[in-house]
Design an enzyme around this catalytic site. Sequence first.
Site, short mmCIF file in Angstrom:
data_model
loop_
_atom_site.label_atom_id
_atom_site.label_comp_id
_atom_site.label_asym_id
_atom_site.label_seq_id
_atom_site.Cartn_x
_atom_site.Cartn_y
_atom_site.Cartn_z
N SER A 31 31.65 -45.10 -17.67
CA SER A 31 30.94 -45.10 -18.94
C SER A 31 29.57 -45.71 -18.71
O SER A 31 29.34 -46.37 -17.69
CB SER A 31 31.72 -45.93 -19.97
OG SER A 31 30.94 -46.21 -21.11
N TYR B 201 36.93 -53.13 -22.47
CA TYR B 201 36.43 -51.80 -22.11
C TYR B 201 35.46 -51.88 -20.94
O TYR B 201 35.56 -51.09 -19.99
CB TYR B 201 35.75 -51.18 -23.33
CG TYR B 201 35.41 -49.71 -23.16
CD1 TYR B 201 36.42 -48.76 -23.08
CD2 TYR B 201 34.09 -49.28 -23.10
CE1 TYR B 201 36.11 -47.41 -22.94
CE2 TYR B 201 33.77 -47.94 -22.96
CZ TYR B 201 34.78 -47.01 -22.88
OH TYR B 201 34.48 -45.68 -22.73
#
Length: 281
Positions: A142, A155
């Site tokens: 990401s 995350y």
Amino acid sequence: MGCFEDKVAVITGAGGGIGRALAVELARRGARLALLDRDAVALGEASELCEAQGARVLAHVVDVTDWEAMQTVATVISSEFGGVDSLFAAAGIIHRGSLLDSDVADVERVMSVNWRGLMYTIKAHLPHLVESTDGRIVTFSSAFGLIATPKYTAYNSSKFAVRGFSEALRQELSASRSGVSVTCVFPGGVRTSIVRNGLFAKTENRDAVIRGFEKRVARTDPDAAAKIILSGAERRRARVFVGADARMVAVLARLLGGHYQDVVPAVGRLFARGRGRSDRR
């Protein structure tokens, strides 16, 4: 003939988001597909879309965090199709909340799906991939795997782990001359339901976070993202950035190095003040 035509592609998280978009685009390109997801309904819908494109589809409801199940599925897929050529490990979840306010179970769940599930997926399929003369592994980090941000400790941790795992595996496979490449994808804001379906600390305003993501962050269409990803995988690139925001983050990470950790909170405070003034109007 395209590099995916008549080749076997395995996709996790195929029921929605980028995983579904990849499945449909690969179906258009003539790939034979093994679609994996834990959501039976979403998986069935994705399978129908791919079959409508004329693709041969093998669908399995499976949880990527179940190691024994992933081993079984990998064996079944290879047996059914006679091998595996490409693997897209797209399953993932997100969590928002400070570490102080977050449940340990939520943090562990994010790490389990995003990193351990990805590792299980690749480990289970790797013996079959290395037998391919044209093997490709595509992992999903990401923009949050390039820089960390407050309230995304779980995350960020999972996506930094995916990045390190992918880079190490790419070198291992290159050193062994296996012929299997590893491409790590760094999406920015893509219009998927990942935040809407995410995990939140009790202190977070879930609805406000979802609205903010969908209105200001999620700019890239999943279908466009799929085309960018497949183009990078076809070229066996080490990294693929999806969206102008991801490319910008990559540049900032290179330019600022560790100093970005001082910049990001300051920008966040300015943004919050500006949003507060706007809301009062």
